[in-house]
Design a protein around this motif. Sequence first.
Motif, PDB file in Angstrom:
ATOM      1  N   TYR A 267      23.206  43.206  43.879  1.00  0.00           N
ATOM      2  CA  TYR A 267      22.168  43.002  42.875  1.00  0.00           C
ATOM      3  C   TYR A 267      22.740  42.205  41.703  1.00  0.00           C
ATOM      4  O   TYR A 267      23.960  42.174  41.481  1.00  0.00           O
ATOM      5  CB  TYR A 267      21.662  44.342  42.316  1.00  0.00           C
ATOM      6  CG  TYR A 267      21.175  45.325  43.346  1.00  0.00           C
ATOM      7  CD1 TYR A 267      19.864  45.295  43.814  1.00  0.00           C
ATOM      8  CD2 TYR A 267      22.025  46.317  43.843  1.00  0.00           C
ATOM      9  CE1 TYR A 267      19.414  46.212  44.753  1.00  0.00           C
ATOM     10  CE2 TYR A 267      21.582  47.237  44.781  1.00  0.00           C
ATOM     11  CZ  TYR A 267      20.284  47.173  45.231  1.00  0.00           C
ATOM     12  OH  TYR A 267      19.844  48.086  46.161  1.00  0.00           O
ATOM     13  N   ARG A 268      21.849  41.616  40.929  1.00  0.00           N
ATOM     14  CA  ARG A 268      22.268  40.997  39.672  1.00  0.00           C
ATOM     15  C   ARG A 268      22.561  42.102  38.655  1.00  0.00           C
ATOM     16  O   ARG A 268      21.941  43.165  38.666  1.00  0.00           O
ATOM     17  CB  ARG A 268      21.185  40.067  39.141  1.00  0.00           C
ATOM     18  CG  ARG A 268      20.846  38.904  40.067  1.00  0.00           C
ATOM     19  CD  ARG A 268      19.692  38.078  39.502  1.00  0.00           C
ATOM     20  NE  ARG A 268      19.288  37.025  40.406  1.00  0.00           N
ATOM     21  CZ  ARG A 268      18.425  37.188  41.410  1.00  0.00           C
ATOM     22  NH1 ARG A 268      17.880  38.376  41.620  1.00  0.00           N
ATOM     23  NH2 ARG A 268      18.101  36.176  42.190  1.00  0.00           N
ATOM     24  N   ASP A 271      19.632  43.574  36.608  1.00  0.00           N
ATOM     25  CA  ASP A 271      18.727  44.428  37.379  1.00  0.00           C
ATOM     26  C   ASP A 271      19.298  45.839  37.517  1.00  0.00           C
ATOM     27  O   ASP A 271      18.562  46.835  37.445  1.00  0.00           O
ATOM     28  CB  ASP A 271      18.483  43.824  38.766  1.00  0.00           C
ATOM     29  CG  ASP A 271      17.696  42.527  38.712  1.00  0.00           C
ATOM     30  OD1 ASP A 271      16.892  42.356  37.772  1.00  0.00           O
ATOM     31  OD2 ASP A 271      17.889  41.667  39.604  1.00  0.00           O
ATOM     32  N   LEU A 295      14.826  49.049  42.948  1.00  0.00           N
ATOM     33  CA  LEU A 295      15.599  47.818  43.106  1.00  0.00           C
ATOM     34  C   LEU A 295      15.273  47.071  44.399  1.00  0.00           C
ATOM     35  O   LEU A 295      15.885  46.052  44.701  1.00  0.00           O
ATOM     36  CB  LEU A 295      17.097  48.143  43.101  1.00  0.00           C
ATOM     37  CG  LEU A 295      17.717  48.532  41.757  1.00  0.00           C
ATOM     38  CD1 LEU A 295      19.072  49.209  41.971  1.00  0.00           C
ATOM     39  CD2 LEU A 295      17.865  47.315  40.854  1.00  0.00           C
ATOM     40  N   LYS A 298      14.844  43.471  44.394  1.00  0.00           N
ATOM     41  CA  LYS A 298      15.937  42.775  43.694  1.00  0.00           C
ATOM     42  C   LYS A 298      17.157  42.601  44.598  1.00  0.00           C
ATOM     43  O   LYS A 298      18.176  42.052  44.181  1.00  0.00           O
ATOM     44  CB  LYS A 298      16.353  43.562  42.447  1.00  0.00           C
ATOM     45  CG  LYS A 298      15.225  43.941  41.504  1.00  0.00           C
ATOM     46  CD  LYS A 298      14.595  42.718  40.870  1.00  0.00           C
ATOM     47  CE  LYS A 298      13.668  43.077  39.706  1.00  0.00           C
ATOM     48  NZ  LYS A 298      12.578  43.984  40.091  1.00  0.00           N
ATOM     49  N   ARG A 299      17.077  43.061  45.830  1.00  0.00           N
ATOM     50  CA  ARG A 299      18.227  43.004  46.732  1.00  0.00           C
ATOM     51  C   ARG A 299      18.624  41.568  47.071  1.00  0.00           C
ATOM     52  O   ARG A 299      17.765  40.703  47.244  1.00  0.00           O
ATOM     53  CB  ARG A 299      17.905  43.729  48.044  1.00  0.00           C
ATOM     54  CG  ARG A 299      17.699  45.215  47.920  1.00  0.00           C
ATOM     55  CD  ARG A 299      17.395  45.805  49.287  1.00  0.00           C
ATOM     56  NE  ARG A 299      17.298  47.255  49.267  1.00  0.00           N
ATOM     57  CZ  ARG A 299      17.179  48.012  50.343  1.00  0.00           C
ATOM     58  NH1 ARG A 299      17.156  47.444  51.554  1.00  0.00           N
ATOM     59  NH2 ARG A 299      17.099  49.322  50.240  1.00  0.00           N
ATOM     60  N   TYR A 317      26.807  46.122  42.469  1.00  0.00           N
ATOM     61  CA  TYR A 317      26.438  46.930  43.622  1.00  0.00           C
ATOM     62  C   TYR A 317      26.372  48.388  43.158  1.00  0.00           C
ATOM     63  O   TYR A 317      26.903  48.751  42.102  1.00  0.00           O
ATOM     64  CB  TYR A 317      27.484  46.798  44.742  1.00  0.00           C
ATOM     65  CG  TYR A 317      28.878  47.138  44.269  1.00  0.00           C
ATOM     66  CD1 TYR A 317      29.385  48.425  44.420  1.00  0.00           C
ATOM     67  CD2 TYR A 317      29.656  46.179  43.632  1.00  0.00           C
ATOM     68  CE1 TYR A 317      30.640  48.747  43.952  1.00  0.00           C
ATOM     69  CE2 TYR A 317      30.905  46.490  43.168  1.00  0.00           C
ATOM     70  CZ  TYR A 317      31.397  47.782  43.316  1.00  0.00           C
ATOM     71  OH  TYR A 317      32.641  48.096  42.840  1.00  0.00           O
TER      72      TYR A 317
END
Length: 329
Positions: A267-268, A271, A295, A298-299, A317
């Motif tokens: 993930y960022r 996020d 999330l 957002k993966r 992560y």
Amino acid sequence: MADVIYQKINTSEYLNIKSKPVHVKEQLEIKILDNSFLPGAKDDDWFAHSALPALKLIEKERPGEIKSFLSIGSGPGLDVLASAEVFGSKKLVLTDLHENIVESGVQNVKANLLEPEKVKVNGYTGDIFEPLRNRTNSNENQRFDIIYENLPNIPLAENEDINKLRSSSRCLEKRSEDIPKEIKDALLDLHYLAIKQVHEFLNKNGALISLISGVIPIDTIKSLEKYIDGVKIDIYYYNWNIQTSFYSVINDYAKQEEHGYGPFIFYRENDLKKAFEGVSDSESGKKARDIEKSLADKRITATEALKRFNQGENIGYTITILKTTIIDQ
């Protein structure tokens, strides 16, 4: 002769405590061999960042009850020293694949305890629980209140020698045991084997604490339970992290995706910050699925994560701490 690094660590800072330590020295000096895991800065140290808060939760729930502690694959023994301070355990044992690392780890633990004469410290060499199983005929009790493992899940590259590199801390050699395909595809081989065998080595009401990188979906991690009889596996603690030494981690997972393993989830950073905002340590495990669900859109894959990382983005992560107990005790 192996190269040696001596690393100084302030105990209060490492453990994130305000008071002086009462079981270990305030300033630790850790001897690290060239084929041993090298602890990083606190936020890069998986034990300090994620396992340690989980162990503190256990001590809060069961104050003074954890009399014995075992670390599987301890490396230099820093996790054992930290646990000695948290629990005040008088029986400390560590294992590792390499005899020289075990000897050095035991020396580190004894040298940094405030009262080493009051604590029984042992170290054994071998794979997972094998060194303990080989000692079952001795007079020593090989059962523990807490067992901790952060076993590797990145396959060892064909051109790497696990005996020469700092790779035993994160690299998985090929296994001969019968392991379910779902587990192998997620690279959870060693965690599966540890959980399957742990009933032989836990005291009544004891628990195995497993640190697993959350690049693997929670449902996949929880699937361990359906393949192993007689255990209860809980998501005990849930966290996230960004590592400064991150390139090799993402790159390793991206290579495994190319070989059909995974999926592996990244993930960022922003996020992750938003998803975990306001979540306390004690409620993180219970909220893990909700956090993961928030999330879902957002993966990014390891391959995409590597691309974005190389473009300068901060990629992170999740980290999952499992608590395994024996249900027929």
